[in-house]
Enzyme design. Sequence first.
Site, PDB file in Angstrom:
ATOM      1  N   GLU A 182      -9.389   6.976   2.855  1.00 31.22           N
ATOM      2  CA  GLU A 182     -10.347   6.039   3.438  1.00 31.22           C
ATOM      3  C   GLU A 182      -9.580   4.770   3.800  1.00 31.22           C
ATOM      4  O   GLU A 182      -8.511   4.517   3.260  1.00 31.22           O
ATOM      5  CB  GLU A 182     -11.441   5.694   2.418  1.00 31.22           C
ATOM      6  CG  GLU A 182     -11.086   4.556   1.437  1.00 31.22           C
ATOM      7  CD  GLU A 182      -9.909   4.858   0.526  1.00 31.22           C
ATOM      8  OE1 GLU A 182      -9.651   6.044   0.264  1.00 31.22           O
ATOM      9  OE2 GLU A 182      -9.237   3.898   0.091  1.00 31.22           O
TER      10      GLU A 182
ATOM     11  N   LYS B 289       0.813  -1.219   0.000  1.00 37.43           N
ATOM     12  CA  LYS B 289       0.000   0.000   0.000  1.00 37.43           C
ATOM     13  C   LYS B 289       0.852   1.277   0.000  1.00 37.43           C
ATOM     14  O   LYS B 289       0.492   2.284  -0.594  1.00 37.43           O
ATOM     15  CB  LYS B 289      -0.936   0.010   1.207  1.00 37.43           C
ATOM     16  CG  LYS B 289      -1.969  -1.102   1.192  1.00 37.43           C
ATOM     17  CD  LYS B 289      -3.309  -0.568   0.792  1.00 37.43           C
ATOM     18  CE  LYS B 289      -4.400  -1.612   0.610  1.00 37.43           C
ATOM     19  NZ  LYS B 289      -4.289  -2.906   1.230  1.00 37.43           N
TER      20      LYS B 289
ATOM     21  N   SER C  85       1.770  -9.841  -1.015  1.00 39.30           N
ATOM     22  CA  SER C  85       1.413  -8.427  -0.891  1.00 39.30           C
ATOM     23  C   SER C  85       1.701  -7.809   0.468  1.00 39.30           C
ATOM     24  O   SER C  85       1.876  -6.597   0.568  1.00 39.30           O
ATOM     25  CB  SER C  85      -0.063  -8.240  -1.233  1.00 39.30           C
ATOM     26  OG  SER C  85      -0.870  -9.093  -0.454  1.00 39.30           O
TER      27      SER C  85
HETATM   28  C1  LIG Z   1      -5.176  -4.018   1.047  1.00 38.06           C
HETATM   29  C2  LIG Z   1      -4.442  -5.292   0.841  1.00 38.06           C
HETATM   30  C3  LIG Z   1      -4.753  -6.164  -0.231  1.00 38.06           C
HETATM   31  C4  LIG Z   1      -5.900  -5.938  -1.173  1.00 38.06           C
HETATM   32  O1  LIG Z   1      -5.885  -4.749  -1.878  1.00 38.06           O
HETATM   33  P1  LIG Z   1      -5.508  -4.691  -3.421  1.00 38.06           P
HETATM   34  O2  LIG Z   1      -5.823  -3.304  -3.803  1.00 38.06           O
HETATM   35  O3  LIG Z   1      -6.349  -5.711  -4.123  1.00 38.06           O
HETATM   36  O4  LIG Z   1      -4.072  -5.019  -3.533  1.00 38.06           O
HETATM   37  C5  LIG Z   1      -3.982  -7.293  -0.404  1.00 38.06           C
HETATM   38  N1  LIG Z   1      -2.977  -7.598   0.432  1.00 38.06           N
HETATM   39  C6  LIG Z   1      -2.648  -6.801   1.480  1.00 38.06           C
HETATM   40  C7  LIG Z   1      -1.517  -7.191   2.363  1.00 38.06           C
HETATM   41  C8  LIG Z   1      -3.364  -5.627   1.723  1.00 38.06           C
HETATM   42  O5  LIG Z   1      -3.044  -4.844   2.756  1.00 38.06           O
END
Ligand SMILES: *Cc1c(COP(=O)(O)O)cnc(C)c1O
Length: 414
Positions: free
Chosen positions: A129, A107, A395
């Site tokens: 948000e 993020k 992610s």
């Molecule tokens: C917010 C988040 C996601 C999902 O959001 P995307 O916009 O689809 O990437 C996925 N993995 C993590 C660790 C997150 O914090």
Amino acid sequence: MKVSSSTLDQQILYANVMNDVYPDEQGRFGPFGGRYIPETLVPALNRLEAGVKRYLHDPDFQAEYMAELHDWIGRPTALTYARTLSKRWGCEVWLKREDLAHTGAHKINNSIGQVLLARKLGAKRVIAETGAGQHGVASAAACARVGLPCTVYMGAVDMERQAPNVGRMKLLGATVTPVTSGDKTLRAAVDEALRDWVTDPNGTYYCLGSAIGPHPYPYLVREFQSIIGREAREQMLAKAGGLPDIAIACVGGGSNAIGLFHPFVKDAQVQLLGIEAGGTGTGLGQNAASLAYGKPGVLQGCYSMLLQDANGQIHETHSVSAGLDYPGVGPEHALLQAAGRVSYAGVEDDDALNALEECCASEGILPAVESSHALAGARRWARQNPGKKILIGLSGRGDKDMPTLQRTILLGKI
Ligand SMILES: *Cc1c(COP(=O)(O)O)cnc(C)c1O
């Protein structure tokens, strides 16, 4: 031979996708995307669009952005060869480690980019948000770094569910404003942020957290997140001896996935697979898989695939992971699916939690529950495609998920 019109449409979309012609001037990704907004929001979005055109690819701005990625976020993030998972799954498994980025997930790549842009545009304050709190934390951190005050809108229900992240945002200097309207979760928080923005589009910058919303957000967020795929592509060539056979990422709004996928789209030999939250089953309300089970419609300024009932009402979603629990998805994913360039599948809660456990024990990495959906999807694919090179977008890290893990995997174990 007679070619059906839908096949022909798909061939055209595919050719356009491979030539990277999207979004167009109207912010459309093929039939998806665009701007479905009240008149009051037009000046704010026009101003943002002009700012994006002026600064995003300006060499000075890019240099400033890259310096923050390097010195503050700690990029490039590692590409890790997962030795034990590779043995167990019978494939070569490579992990792109966004869990190692500052604040613990991808993020921050987007937040710091947008907050730097906010400063360029002369904004006096930033609003954001947040659902699970990850984007709120990243935005609060980015604002502290750049020196702009930050207000984060968060549903009252989410504030209770994600109390530790509320504390983190406050420590990082942000004001957290509870949203008690609507469903009191992410959707209501986005609506509230848009409402705030309208009142002062010049002084306020709205930092949106995923590749969703009205144009130019899906494009802007994709550009900032593409650093993931650009790095991973180079690292695969240097360390893995070639491109992956497949790249796999989890999809909520779709920002980490589009960031990983975009630099590989033109590599036709690289398969791309997005994993949505399959929740507890295929029924409406049991999952958050908008591409698998949704229908086209408009949500929060954007035409894309949405989970809706027979009357077109947005339907409640379910997922064990708060970050994937959103009834829509970014328009670029809807296009990539329609063009046949990316496939999407669901992974259920139990399977994701099981993959999380396997990754912890095998690799010494605690992945986010969201990322564990990608791991479970990769494990399933590996079993059907032995000997291949798999690139997985990890992610984020799972420390934030400890309350969920205490209630699930760890229940009865300690
Ligand atoms: C917010 C988040 C996601 C999902 O959001 P995307 O916009 O689809 O990437 C996925 N993995 C993590 C660790 C997150 O914090």
